[in-house]
Design a protein around this motif. Structure first.
Motif, PDB file in Angstrom:
ATOM      1  N   LEU A 235      -3.568  -6.766  -2.608  1.00 12.95           N
ATOM      2  CA  LEU A 235      -2.207  -7.275  -2.589  1.00 12.95           C
ATOM      3  C   LEU A 235      -1.674  -7.386  -1.172  1.00 12.95           C
ATOM      4  O   LEU A 235      -2.082  -6.652  -0.283  1.00 12.95           O
ATOM      5  N   GLY A 236      -0.732  -8.309  -0.977  1.00 10.98           N
ATOM      6  CA  GLY A 236      -0.020  -8.370   0.278  1.00 10.98           C
ATOM      7  C   GLY A 236       0.784  -7.100   0.493  1.00 10.98           C
ATOM      8  O   GLY A 236       1.044  -6.345  -0.444  1.00 10.98           O
ATOM      9  N   PRO A 237       1.204  -6.825   1.729  1.00  9.49           N
ATOM     10  CA  PRO A 237       1.817  -5.526   2.041  1.00  9.49           C
ATOM     11  C   PRO A 237       3.114  -5.250   1.290  1.00  9.49           C
ATOM     12  O   PRO A 237       3.351  -4.119   0.861  1.00  9.49           O
ATOM     13  N   ARG A 238       3.951  -6.261   1.112  1.00 13.64           N
ATOM     14  CA  ARG A 238       5.220  -6.025   0.422  1.00 13.64           C
ATOM     15  C   ARG A 238       4.996  -5.726  -1.052  1.00 13.64           C
ATOM     16  O   ARG A 238       5.611  -4.829  -1.626  1.00 13.64           O
TER      17      ARG A 238
ATOM     18  N   ALA B 237       2.189  -4.560  -2.395  1.00 15.02           N
ATOM     19  CA  ALA B 237       1.491  -3.292  -2.513  1.00 15.02           C
ATOM     20  C   ALA B 237       2.472  -2.122  -2.468  1.00 15.02           C
ATOM     21  O   ALA B 237       2.349  -1.162  -3.226  1.00 15.02           O
ATOM     22  N   ALA B 238       3.451  -2.202  -1.595  1.00 18.06           N
ATOM     23  CA  ALA B 238       4.432  -1.129  -1.481  1.00 18.06           C
ATOM     24  C   ALA B 238       5.335  -1.070  -2.706  1.00 18.06           C
ATOM     25  O   ALA B 238       5.716   0.013  -3.160  1.00 18.06           O
ATOM     26  N   THR B 239       5.675  -2.219  -3.267  1.00 18.56           N
ATOM     27  CA  THR B 239       6.619  -2.282  -4.388  1.00 18.56           C
ATOM     28  C   THR B 239       5.920  -1.980  -5.711  1.00 18.56           C
ATOM     29  O   THR B 239       6.533  -1.425  -6.633  1.00 18.56           O
ATOM     30  N   ALA B 240       4.640  -2.338  -5.824  1.00 16.77           N
ATOM     31  CA  ALA B 240       3.937  -2.266  -7.103  1.00 16.77           C
ATOM     32  C   ALA B 240       3.049  -1.033  -7.217  1.00 16.77           C
ATOM     33  O   ALA B 240       2.291  -0.939  -8.171  1.00 16.77           O
TER      34      ALA B 240
END
Length: 202
Positions: free
Chosen positions: A189-192, A194-197
């Motif tokens: 996943l992209g960084p945003r 990955a952090a949210t999910a």
């Protein structure tokens, strides 16, 4: 394609986005925003310009930090894409204009670059199930003629668009459900996102 490529990316109002993405501890608006930002960030190095069609203030503010232009458009996915296409075509009558879905949180720039390099005519990239569409490209100077919605891959084929079927899994993996998100996590996943999910993708 030899012509310059500009992309229009529709982004729904966050409160209405990703209605099928349900599950405990899932923040749909936050994930929809993360999907869009990761998708657009991955696309930016591959194309000349990205225009997001949205009227959501939170999306507009985040896009501004990326240096991405946005404009409010009409209701409806195809209507907003035709609106964005018109804005971009008016600036360059000879360019390739593409429509990219905003829910590709695992998108890698290299996959988009490879797909763009393969396209020679009006083309589309089907989703991983082969029924939807993640990317639609006009021919240089040509019409986009979007037909997104259920069965859009068949609709785009029927309208004369050529399918793009190369080895670019991250371009084909849109996310509508929690299971889609888990599969996207396997691609990275992209960084945003990955952090949210983290709770669901972990």
């Amino acid at each position: 394609m030899g012509a310059d490529v500009d992309l229009v990316v529709p982004v729904k109002t966050l409160e209405r986005a990703k209605s099928r993405l349900v599950g405990a501890r899932l923040d749909r608006p936050a994930l929809a925003l993360a999907f869009a930002l990761d998708t657009i960030s991955a696309a930016l190095p591959a194309v000349r310009h990205v225009l997001a069609i949205t009227d959501d203030p939170a999306v507009i503010a985040e896009l501004r930090t990326l240096g991405v232009e946005s404009a409010p458009g009409p209701e409806g996915l195809n209507e907003s894409l035709r609106f964005g296409f018109g804005l971009l075509r008016a600036r360059d009558p000879d360019s390739v204009v593409g429509a990219l879905q905003a829910d590709l949180p695992a998108l890698r720039t290299a996959d988009l670059v490879a797909a763009l390099a393969t396209a020679r005519v009006r083309s589309f990239c089907p989703d991983r199930q082969g029924t939807g569409t993640t990317l639609l490209l006009s021919a240089p100077g040509g019409d986009l003629a979007p037909a997104f919605g259920p069965g859009s891959a068949a609709a785009h084929t029927a309208s004369g668009a050529a399918p793009l079927l190369g080895p670019w899994p991250t371009l084909r993996h849109d996310v509508d459900t929690a299971d889609d998100l888990r599969l996207a996590a396997d691609l990275g996943l992209g960084p945003r996102t990955a952090a949210t999910a983290a709770p669901v993708a972990g």
